[in-house]
Design a protein around this motif. Sequence first.
Motif, PDB file in Angstrom:
ATOM      1  N   ASP A  57       0.826  -1.217   0.000  1.00  0.00           N
ATOM      2  CA  ASP A  57       0.000   0.000   0.000  1.00  0.00           C
ATOM      3  C   ASP A  57       0.859   1.264   0.000  1.00  0.00           C
ATOM      4  N   SER A  58       1.918   1.264   0.808  1.00  0.00           N
ATOM      5  CA  SER A  58       2.805   2.434   0.868  1.00  0.00           C
ATOM      6  C   SER A  58       3.508   2.664  -0.463  1.00  0.00           C
ATOM      7  N   LEU A  59       3.880   1.582  -1.120  1.00  0.00           N
ATOM      8  CA  LEU A  59       4.561   1.701  -2.404  1.00  0.00           C
ATOM      9  C   LEU A  59       3.627   2.259  -3.469  1.00  0.00           C
ATOM     10  N   ILE A  60       2.393   1.802  -3.474  1.00  0.00           N
ATOM     11  CA  ILE A  60       1.417   2.318  -4.440  1.00  0.00           C
ATOM     12  C   ILE A  60       1.151   3.799  -4.157  1.00  0.00           C
ATOM     13  N   HIS A  61       1.075   4.166  -2.888  1.00  0.00           N
ATOM     14  CA  HIS A  61       0.899   5.583  -2.528  1.00  0.00           C
ATOM     15  C   HIS A  61       2.094   6.411  -3.016  1.00  0.00           C
ATOM     16  N   LEU A  62       3.300   5.886  -2.833  1.00  0.00           N
ATOM     17  CA  LEU A  62       4.500   6.585  -3.314  1.00  0.00           C
ATOM     18  C   LEU A  62       4.430   6.777  -4.823  1.00  0.00           C
ATOM     19  N   ALA A  63       4.078   5.728  -5.556  1.00  0.00           N
ATOM     20  CA  ALA A  63       3.970   5.817  -7.010  1.00  0.00           C
ATOM     21  C   ALA A  63       2.936   6.876  -7.414  1.00  0.00           C
ATOM     22  N   GLU A  64       1.856   6.956  -6.668  1.00  0.00           N
ATOM     23  CA  GLU A  64       0.824   7.967  -6.930  1.00  0.00           C
ATOM     24  C   GLU A  64       1.374   9.371  -6.686  1.00  0.00           C
ATOM     25  N   GLU A  65       2.120   9.547  -5.592  1.00  0.00           N
ATOM     26  CA  GLU A  65       2.694  10.850  -5.246  1.00  0.00           C
ATOM     27  C   GLU A  65       3.724  11.321  -6.274  1.00  0.00           C
ATOM     28  N   VAL A  66       4.474  10.379  -6.819  1.00  0.00           N
ATOM     29  CA  VAL A  66       5.487  10.729  -7.816  1.00  0.00           C
ATOM     30  C   VAL A  66       4.822  11.209  -9.101  1.00  0.00           C
ATOM     31  N   LEU A  73      -1.661   2.328 -11.834  1.00  0.00           N
ATOM     32  CA  LEU A  73      -1.385   2.048 -10.421  1.00  0.00           C
ATOM     33  C   LEU A  73      -1.923   0.682 -10.026  1.00  0.00           C
ATOM     34  N   GLU A  74      -3.099   0.330 -10.540  1.00  0.00           N
ATOM     35  CA  GLU A  74      -3.660  -0.989 -10.243  1.00  0.00           C
ATOM     36  C   GLU A  74      -2.817  -2.084 -10.879  1.00  0.00           C
ATOM     37  N   ASP A  75      -2.338  -1.842 -12.104  1.00  0.00           N
ATOM     38  CA  ASP A  75      -1.430  -2.796 -12.753  1.00  0.00           C
ATOM     39  C   ASP A  75      -0.139  -2.940 -11.949  1.00  0.00           C
ATOM     40  N   LEU A  76       0.360  -1.828 -11.449  1.00  0.00           N
ATOM     41  CA  LEU A  76       1.574  -1.841 -10.634  1.00  0.00           C
ATOM     42  C   LEU A  76       1.359  -2.663  -9.367  1.00  0.00           C
ATOM     43  N   VAL A 117      11.804   4.088  -4.732  1.00  0.00           N
ATOM     44  CA  VAL A 117      11.574   2.711  -5.162  1.00  0.00           C
ATOM     45  C   VAL A 117      12.343   2.445  -6.444  1.00  0.00           C
ATOM     46  N   ALA A 118      12.806   1.222  -6.577  1.00  0.00           N
ATOM     47  CA  ALA A 118      13.405   0.755  -7.828  1.00  0.00           C
ATOM     48  C   ALA A 118      12.882  -0.653  -8.089  1.00  0.00           C
ATOM     49  N   TYR A 119      12.647  -0.951  -9.351  1.00  0.00           N
ATOM     50  CA  TYR A 119      12.142  -2.259  -9.757  1.00  0.00           C
ATOM     51  C   TYR A 119      12.899  -2.700 -10.998  1.00  0.00           C
ATOM     52  N   CYS A 120      13.405  -3.919 -10.971  1.00  0.00           N
ATOM     53  CA  CYS A 120      14.035  -4.474 -12.164  1.00  0.00           C
ATOM     54  C   CYS A 120      13.726  -5.960 -12.252  1.00  0.00           C
ATOM     55  N   GLU A 121      13.834  -6.460 -13.459  1.00  0.00           N
ATOM     56  CA  GLU A 121      13.541  -7.878 -13.686  1.00  0.00           C
ATOM     57  C   GLU A 121      14.496  -8.419 -14.735  1.00  0.00           C
ATOM     58  N   PRO A 122      14.700  -9.740 -14.711  1.00  0.00           N
ATOM     59  CA  PRO A 122      15.586 -10.333 -15.712  1.00  0.00           C
ATOM     60  C   PRO A 122      14.955 -10.273 -17.095  1.00  0.00           C
ATOM     61  N   GLU A 123      15.792 -10.072 -18.083  1.00  0.00           N
ATOM     62  CA  GLU A 123      15.340 -10.091 -19.473  1.00  0.00           C
ATOM     63  C   GLU A 123      15.161 -11.544 -19.895  1.00  0.00           C
ATOM     64  N   ARG A 124      14.005 -11.864 -20.403  1.00  0.00           N
ATOM     65  CA  ARG A 124      13.718 -13.238 -20.824  1.00  0.00           C
ATOM     66  C   ARG A 124      14.701 -13.697 -21.907  1.00  0.00           C
ATOM     67  N   MET A 125      15.026 -14.969 -21.832  1.00  0.00           N
ATOM     68  CA  MET A 125      15.840 -15.645 -22.834  1.00  0.00           C
ATOM     69  C   MET A 125      17.259 -15.064 -22.936  1.00  0.00           C
ATOM     70  N   THR A 126      17.784 -14.532 -21.833  1.00  0.00           N
ATOM     71  CA  THR A 126      19.165 -14.062 -21.788  1.00  0.00           C
ATOM     72  C   THR A 126      19.835 -14.673 -20.567  1.00  0.00           C
ATOM     73  N   GLU A 127      21.142 -14.554 -20.523  1.00  0.00           N
ATOM     74  CA  GLU A 127      21.905 -14.980 -19.357  1.00  0.00           C
ATOM     75  C   GLU A 127      22.488 -13.745 -18.694  1.00  0.00           C
ATOM     76  N   GLY A 128      21.883 -13.339 -17.592  1.00  0.00           N
ATOM     77  CA  GLY A 128      22.440 -12.251 -16.799  1.00  0.00           C
ATOM     78  C   GLY A 128      22.133 -10.851 -17.263  1.00  0.00           C
ATOM     79  N   ILE A 136      12.473   3.531 -11.431  1.00  0.00           N
ATOM     80  CA  ILE A 136      13.188   4.134 -10.313  1.00  0.00           C
ATOM     81  C   ILE A 136      12.537   5.491 -10.087  1.00  0.00           C
ATOM     82  N   ALA A 137      12.143   5.741  -8.864  1.00  0.00           N
ATOM     83  CA  ALA A 137      11.450   6.982  -8.552  1.00  0.00           C
ATOM     84  C   ALA A 137      11.723   7.375  -7.113  1.00  0.00           C
ATOM     85  N   VAL A 138      11.811   8.668  -6.894  1.00  0.00           N
ATOM     86  CA  VAL A 138      11.992   9.224  -5.558  1.00  0.00           C
ATOM     87  C   VAL A 138      10.907  10.277  -5.357  1.00  0.00           C
TER      88      VAL A 138
END
Length: 158
Positions: free
Chosen positions: A11-20, A28-31, A60-71, A78-80
Amino acid sequence: MIRTVTPEDTDSLIHLAEEVGLFSPDELEDLRQMLVESLTSAGDQRPLWITDDDNGLVGVAYCEPERMTEGTWNLLLIAVHPSHQKQGRGEKLIHYVEQTLSARAARILLVETSGTPDFEYVREFYRKKGFDEEARIRDFYAEGMDKVIFRKELAVQR
């Protein structure tokens, strides 16, 4: 304090995303859904959510691995909070992401942003953090709004 996001932070993270102000109500719902799904996955290839907690979430920062790659990973968010910008918090978030991904044997970190003049400060931020502009896709977001992709090699910890 930079730390990994927990399910209790949702909830706090979604509020932060809204404030940014980067997301519409639908986004926001997808997030929220993406966050919940990410926090229930397991393993070193699960998405990485981190936060800057200063008696409440301010970054907040969010990252994910790229599909079908190594590393190869993508930094997708990324938002403040506006009241905490220009204090080095984004730099600390990026540093924590890089350290965490290096420990997970990540090799490359990608990030994309807009090529419009109002995003020059964002592109300059990535350049100062050691990212190189790798590609530009003209008119990607809309006519006159290029997508700029930055790349940084990470020091893999073995």
